[in-house]
Design an enzyme around this catalytic site. Sequence first.
Site, PDB file in Angstrom:
ATOM      1  N   ARG A 122      12.274   8.341  11.557  1.00  0.00           N
ATOM      2  CA  ARG A 122      13.037   9.087  10.525  1.00  0.00           C
ATOM      3  C   ARG A 122      12.208   9.433   9.299  1.00  0.00           C
ATOM      4  NH1 ARG A 122      17.132   5.311  11.731  1.00  0.00           N
ATOM      5  NH2 ARG A 122      18.549   6.125  13.300  1.00  0.00           N
ATOM      6  N   LYS A 144       6.864  22.690   4.286  1.00  0.00           N
ATOM      7  CA  LYS A 144       7.457  23.265   5.508  1.00  0.00           C
ATOM      8  C   LYS A 144       6.654  22.777   6.697  1.00  0.00           C
ATOM      9  CE  LYS A 144       9.604  27.542   3.940  1.00  0.00           C
ATOM     10  NZ  LYS A 144       9.550  29.024   4.021  1.00  0.00           N
ATOM     11  N   GLU A 186      -3.123  35.828   2.936  1.00  0.00           N
ATOM     12  CA  GLU A 186      -2.144  35.014   2.192  1.00  0.00           C
ATOM     13  C   GLU A 186      -2.521  34.936   0.708  1.00  0.00           C
ATOM     14  OE1 GLU A 186       0.713  34.077   3.430  1.00  0.00           O
ATOM     15  OE2 GLU A 186       0.506  33.467   5.522  1.00  0.00           O
ATOM     16  N   LYS A 228       2.073  28.958  -5.620  1.00  0.00           N
ATOM     17  CA  LYS A 228       3.004  28.397  -4.635  1.00  0.00           C
ATOM     18  C   LYS A 228       3.754  27.208  -5.225  1.00  0.00           C
ATOM     19  CE  LYS A 228       3.971  27.125   0.015  1.00  0.00           C
ATOM     20  NZ  LYS A 228       3.640  27.173   1.424  1.00  0.00           N
ATOM     21  N   GLU A 238      14.270  26.734  -0.133  1.00  0.00           N
ATOM     22  CA  GLU A 238      14.428  28.175   0.086  1.00  0.00           C
ATOM     23  C   GLU A 238      15.883  28.624   0.032  1.00  0.00           C
ATOM     24  OE1 GLU A 238      11.471  29.900   2.721  1.00  0.00           O
ATOM     25  OE2 GLU A 238      12.880  31.483   3.222  1.00  0.00           O
ATOM     26  N   ARG A 242      12.132  30.962  -3.140  1.00  0.00           N
ATOM     27  CA  ARG A 242      11.022  30.628  -2.237  1.00  0.00           C
ATOM     28  C   ARG A 242      10.814  31.696  -1.171  1.00  0.00           C
ATOM     29  NH1 ARG A 242       9.027  24.851   0.286  1.00  0.00           N
ATOM     30  NH2 ARG A 242       7.359  25.770   1.529  1.00  0.00           N
ATOM     31  N   ASN A 246       7.430  34.795   1.416  1.00  0.00           N
ATOM     32  CA  ASN A 246       7.438  35.383   2.759  1.00  0.00           C
ATOM     33  C   ASN A 246       7.259  36.892   2.747  1.00  0.00           C
ATOM     34  OD1 ASN A 246       7.637  33.321   4.720  1.00  0.00           O
ATOM     35  ND2 ASN A 246       9.677  32.873   3.983  1.00  0.00           N
ATOM     36  N   HIS A 249       6.360  38.694   5.916  1.00  0.00           N
ATOM     37  CA  HIS A 249       6.440  37.751   7.036  1.00  0.00           C
ATOM     38  C   HIS A 249       7.487  38.117   8.080  1.00  0.00           C
ATOM     39  CE1 HIS A 249       3.720  35.410   4.640  1.00  0.00           C
ATOM     40  NE2 HIS A 249       3.762  34.371   5.436  1.00  0.00           N
ATOM     41  N   HIS A 253       6.095  38.008  11.562  1.00  0.00           N
ATOM     42  CA  HIS A 253       6.529  37.088  12.624  1.00  0.00           C
ATOM     43  C   HIS A 253       6.921  37.869  13.872  1.00  0.00           C
ATOM     44  CE1 HIS A 253       7.573  33.628   9.602  1.00  0.00           C
ATOM     45  NE2 HIS A 253       6.288  33.708   9.852  1.00  0.00           N
ATOM     46  N   HIS A 266      -1.879  34.777  12.413  1.00  0.00           N
ATOM     47  CA  HIS A 266      -0.749  34.815  11.478  1.00  0.00           C
ATOM     48  C   HIS A 266      -1.088  35.689  10.251  1.00  0.00           C
ATOM     49  CE1 HIS A 266       2.739  33.399   9.256  1.00  0.00           C
ATOM     50  NE2 HIS A 266       1.950  33.092   8.243  1.00  0.00           N
TER      51      HIS A 266
HETATM   52  P1  NAD Z   1      -5.066  27.598  12.873  1.00  0.00           P
HETATM   53  O1  NAD Z   1      -4.522  26.323  12.457  1.00  0.00           O
HETATM   54  O2  NAD Z   1      -4.851  28.050  14.261  1.00  0.00           O
HETATM   55  O3  NAD Z   1      -6.624  27.605  12.574  1.00  0.00           O
HETATM   56  C1  NAD Z   1      -7.368  28.750  12.859  1.00  0.00           C
HETATM   57  C2  NAD Z   1      -8.579  28.452  13.756  1.00  0.00           C
HETATM   58  O4  NAD Z   1      -9.623  27.938  12.943  1.00  0.00           O
HETATM   59  C3  NAD Z   1      -8.334  27.444  14.847  1.00  0.00           C
HETATM   60  O5  NAD Z   1      -9.062  27.822  15.990  1.00  0.00           O
HETATM   61  C4  NAD Z   1      -8.905  26.171  14.246  1.00  0.00           C
HETATM   62  O6  NAD Z   1      -9.289  25.235  15.227  1.00  0.00           O
HETATM   63  C5  NAD Z   1     -10.091  26.702  13.514  1.00  0.00           C
HETATM   64  N1  NAD Z   1     -10.558  25.931  12.386  1.00  0.00           N
HETATM   65  C6  NAD Z   1      -9.810  25.318  11.447  1.00  0.00           C
HETATM   66  N2  NAD Z   1     -10.581  24.848  10.473  1.00  0.00           N
HETATM   67  C7  NAD Z   1     -11.844  25.140  10.807  1.00  0.00           C
HETATM   68  C8  NAD Z   1     -13.077  24.927  10.163  1.00  0.00           C
HETATM   69  N3  NAD Z   1     -13.179  24.369   8.960  1.00  0.00           N
HETATM   70  N4  NAD Z   1     -14.211  25.323  10.798  1.00  0.00           N
HETATM   71  C9  NAD Z   1     -14.122  25.952  12.005  1.00  0.00           C
HETATM   72  N5  NAD Z   1     -12.982  26.222  12.625  1.00  0.00           N
HETATM   73  C10 NAD Z   1     -11.843  25.818  12.032  1.00  0.00           C
HETATM   74  O7  NAD Z   1      -4.515  28.796  11.947  1.00  0.00           O
HETATM   75  P2  NAD Z   1      -4.182  28.897  10.396  1.00  0.00           P
HETATM   76  O8  NAD Z   1      -4.383  30.316  10.069  1.00  0.00           O
HETATM   77  O9  NAD Z   1      -4.842  27.861   9.600  1.00  0.00           O
HETATM   78  O10 NAD Z   1      -2.630  28.562  10.346  1.00  0.00           O
HETATM   79  C11 NAD Z   1      -1.660  29.391  10.933  1.00  0.00           C
HETATM   80  C12 NAD Z   1      -0.407  28.591  11.122  1.00  0.00           C
HETATM   81  O11 NAD Z   1       0.054  28.141   9.842  1.00  0.00           O
HETATM   82  C13 NAD Z   1       0.732  29.381  11.734  1.00  0.00           C
HETATM   83  O12 NAD Z   1       1.321  28.617  12.742  1.00  0.00           O
HETATM   84  C14 NAD Z   1       1.702  29.579  10.597  1.00  0.00           C
HETATM   85  O13 NAD Z   1       3.030  29.667  11.031  1.00  0.00           O
HETATM   86  C15 NAD Z   1       1.457  28.357   9.771  1.00  0.00           C
HETATM   87  N6  NAD Z   1       1.815  28.497   8.362  1.00  0.00           N
HETATM   88  C16 NAD Z   1       2.613  27.542   7.826  1.00  0.00           C
HETATM   89  C17 NAD Z   1       2.962  27.618   6.498  1.00  0.00           C
HETATM   90  C18 NAD Z   1       3.791  26.541   5.879  1.00  0.00           C
HETATM   91  O14 NAD Z   1       4.263  26.720   4.742  1.00  0.00           O
HETATM   92  N7  NAD Z   1       3.984  25.426   6.530  1.00  0.00           N
HETATM   93  C19 NAD Z   1       2.490  28.683   5.698  1.00  0.00           C
HETATM   94  C20 NAD Z   1       1.668  29.640   6.283  1.00  0.00           C
HETATM   95  C21 NAD Z   1       1.335  29.532   7.628  1.00  0.00           C
HETATM   96  N1  GLY Z   2       4.741  30.022   3.570  1.00  0.00           N
HETATM   97  C1  GLY Z   2       5.998  30.241   2.965  1.00  0.00           C
HETATM   98  C2  GLY Z   2       6.599  29.036   2.363  1.00  0.00           C
HETATM   99  O1  GLY Z   2       5.982  27.986   2.307  1.00  0.00           O
HETATM  100  O2  GLY Z   2       7.706  29.092   1.931  1.00  0.00           O
END
Ligand code: NAD
Ligand code: GLY
Length: 363
Positions: A122, A144, A186, A228, A238, A242, A246, A249, A253, A266
């Site tokens: 939990r 998130k 972003e 942020k 949100e 918040r 997006n 987005h 998406h 993304h």
């Molecule tokens: P990712 O996590 O897939 O990383 C991108 C690539 O880079 C991967 O192949 C990873 O292995 C590689 N990588 C990571 N760090 C590295 C480094 N230092 N050196 C070499 N390679 C490296 O993609 P991302 O763009 O970081 O994240 C996208 C995800 O984040 C999506 O799923 C999206 O929905 C999510 N997201 C979440 C939020 C949130 O608020 N929680 C906000 C924006 C995006």
């Molecule tokens: N990436 C959008 C949020 O965190 O709300």
Amino acid sequence: MDDSDAVIRVETGGGAYDVTVGTGLIDQPECFPADVLGAEVFVVTNETVGPLYADRLTAALGSRRITLMTLPDGEEHKTLESFARIIDAMVAARMHRDATVIGLGGGVIGDMAGFAAASYQRGVAVVQVPTTLLAQVDAAVGGKTGVNHPGGKNLIGAFHQPRAVIADVAVLDTLPEREYRAGLAEVVKYGAGLDADFFSWIEANAQALLQRDAEALRVAVCRSCEAKAAVVQQDEREAGRRALLNLGHTFGHAIEVATGYGSWLHGEAVAAGMVLAGRLSGRLGLLPADDAARLENLLSVFGLPVAPPPISADRLLDLMRMDKKVLSGRLRLILMKGLGDSFVEADCPEGEVRAVLHAAAAG
Ligand code: NAD
Ligand code: GLY
């Protein structure tokens, strides 16, 4: 930590924590003090990031009981199955309620590690160590967490604030160029949606950012996290403001789902989505043409897509209707009245959205 490191405080109902931004942080034991990490640590990473940084991180963690779990790389693995694997491994490692999960990786790992931490017994603590630009400026901050469903992005998840975020910009040196540029989308989002001065700063520093100049990067990460943090503090769950984070987005998406997770990054989908949001805002007489052109131009300078892939408007619109911002069947989109001046349009006319998508598809 040294004088050039910055600390951004995030205060929410779900927890207060520091985002530390600097160089060489993952090697520094003082980034992981006892009040942040317990004696049991479960590090979640992937097969790309683990070999690069897990040894350095675990060396900085000292004499704690550390378990390392390595997942396959890719957005297509951001699934309930991977989530279940993390939980199974935490049970097998006999992690207790005072354990801390560390997400070492990009947004995919951070979102899944955070969701596992939110659910295990939990809820246990999570510390985010984001290693992509996108995760440092966005995914790691704000709480998130979650996984994708074949029917929609991030449809399953929870809000779970981290105990700390350690954003070491030096690890971005190894990030592939395409991933780095996706992260810049972003960064642009914060300027375009919330802060016209920051947008101008990004324009003026575009070449330094493309060259990964350390100081430009530090400023970009800090200003993005400050933007942020300010929004998340006002509206953690949100209920309103918040949603401005997006911008682009809902279109983005839909592009990610339609093309198959992992095909468009993304950040790439968000870039094209911001352009579409700009065009829709212009079409509705809200956004001056000059501002829309500046947005499109900056994204082009960063080598990001400014048009959606060849997918029918009807298909994209159908996917947009599954977005989490849709309430009572109404399309809620983030529109712009100017650069840095975005707002939530709670009932976007579908005909106008379709027209923008048709026009984009026609090139
Ligand atoms: P990712 O996590 O897939 O990383 C991108 C690539 O880079 C991967 O192949 C990873 O292995 C590689 N990588 C990571 N760090 C590295 C480094 N230092 N050196 C070499 N390679 C490296 O993609 P991302 O763009 O970081 O994240 C996208 C995800 O984040 C999506 O799923 C999206 O929905 C999510 N997201 C979440 C939020 C949130 O608020 N929680 C906000 C924006 C995006
Ligand atoms: N990436 C959008 C949020 O965190 O709300």
